[in-house]
Design an enzyme around this catalytic site. Sequence first.
Site, PDB file in Angstrom:
ATOM      1  N   CYS A   1     -10.269  -5.831   0.296  1.00 53.60           N
ATOM      2  CA  CYS A   1      -9.484  -4.842   0.162  1.00 53.60           C
ATOM      3  C   CYS A   1      -8.263  -5.008   0.935  1.00 53.60           C
ATOM      4  O   CYS A   1      -8.258  -4.375   2.142  1.00 53.60           O
ATOM      5  CB  CYS A   1     -10.116  -3.454   0.209  1.00 53.60           C
ATOM      6  SG  CYS A   1      -8.733  -2.017  -0.128  1.00 53.60           S
TER       7      CYS A   1
ATOM      8  N   CYS B   1      -6.793  -1.500   2.698  1.00 55.62           N
ATOM      9  CA  CYS B   1      -7.330  -0.622   3.266  1.00 55.62           C
ATOM     10  C   CYS B   1      -8.663  -0.978   3.522  1.00 55.62           C
ATOM     11  O   CYS B   1      -9.119  -2.007   4.418  1.00 55.62           O
ATOM     12  CB  CYS B   1      -7.361   0.754   2.834  1.00 55.62           C
ATOM     13  SG  CYS B   1      -8.004   1.876   4.137  1.00 55.62           S
ATOM     14  N   SER B   2      -9.946  -0.503   2.633  1.00 59.60           N
ATOM     15  CA  SER B   2     -11.280  -0.682   3.117  1.00 59.60           C
ATOM     16  C   SER B   2     -12.095  -0.108   1.919  1.00 59.60           C
ATOM     17  O   SER B   2     -13.341  -0.055   1.871  1.00 59.60           O
ATOM     18  CB  SER B   2     -11.418   0.268   4.241  1.00 59.60           C
ATOM     19  OG  SER B   2     -11.295   1.703   3.748  1.00 59.60           O
ATOM     20  N   CYS B   3     -11.644  -0.306   0.597  1.00 64.05           N
ATOM     21  CA  CYS B   3     -12.337   0.005  -0.530  1.00 64.05           C
ATOM     22  C   CYS B   3     -13.530  -0.910  -0.578  1.00 64.05           C
ATOM     23  O   CYS B   3     -13.432  -2.251  -0.551  1.00 64.05           O
ATOM     24  CB  CYS B   3     -11.681  -0.066  -1.779  1.00 64.05           C
ATOM     25  SG  CYS B   3     -10.399   1.418  -1.912  1.00 64.05           S
TER      26      CYS B   3
END
Lengths: 103, 198
Positions: free
Chosen positions: B104, B107-109
């Site tokens: 991602c 971010c952090s998906c």
Amino acid sequence: MNGVHDLGGMDGMGPIVVEENEPVFHAEWERRVFGMFLPIFACGYFNIDELRHAIEKMGAPAYLNTSYYEHWLHAYETLLVEKGAITAQELAARRAEIAQGAA
Amino acid sequence: MASSAHTRPLSDVEIRVKALESLLLEKGLIDQAAVDALIDTYEHKVGPRNGARVVARAWVDPAYKQRLLTDGTTAIAELGYSGIQGEDMVVVENTPEVHNVLVCTLCSCYPWPTLGLPPVWYKSAPYRSRVVSDPRGVLREFGTELAPETEVRVWDSTSEVRFMVLPERPAGTEGMSEEALAALVTRDAMIGVTKLKA
């Protein structure tokens, strides 16, 4: 929004550090920040896109020098104050109380 | 969590978290039990074992594998895994010809219902920046050497679509039970940074 969060392809970010047997959380405060995630959303003050936007607005030095759950904390504080759920004064006063109590 | 348990001054971030949580509790905006329940779920109940069961089922049941690759969300829900950060799942299959890896970049998906919460390295600037520009180099750091003719596909997750890799079934596992197969499947293989061995 173009910004430092948009990291794909950027050079010079250093080595990938892998932690063996990494715990889900590294500190109690990380647990609390994660645990507030859904309860805060359920209040209806903001959605996931606003949360990320608040993180993207942190500014490059802060974004790169703070940990992941600090990003979430920053977004919670920013948005809950912006939306009027709490005030910056209340937050500052409570922090001072806790700092004194714990000192 | 009682403050008496602390033997050192609280850090700034600890103070900020306590201040925010206590204010929200006091105002009745959040409920302590709901906070504790969410922590418990993702610390103790949801994790990559879920995804491993999905992978093992796909290896032993060709019809399930077909459903998984066609409509990941529904096929994963057949095994009881669904919910936030997994509402729209796309499963990509590793083969000798194609190797898939997830990131991602923004971010952090990450697919929470099948893999749990992501490791720190997945959310870190070095991984997010480099896996899209030098995926083979990154894979090599994880000990994964790909043949030059293998195509690498890097999937950039979003808050709408979450990906999961269906790793290749290791050679020599023909007689193994679904349960034993699931035990071979690792988080990193379902992110796509490693391959599985029997």
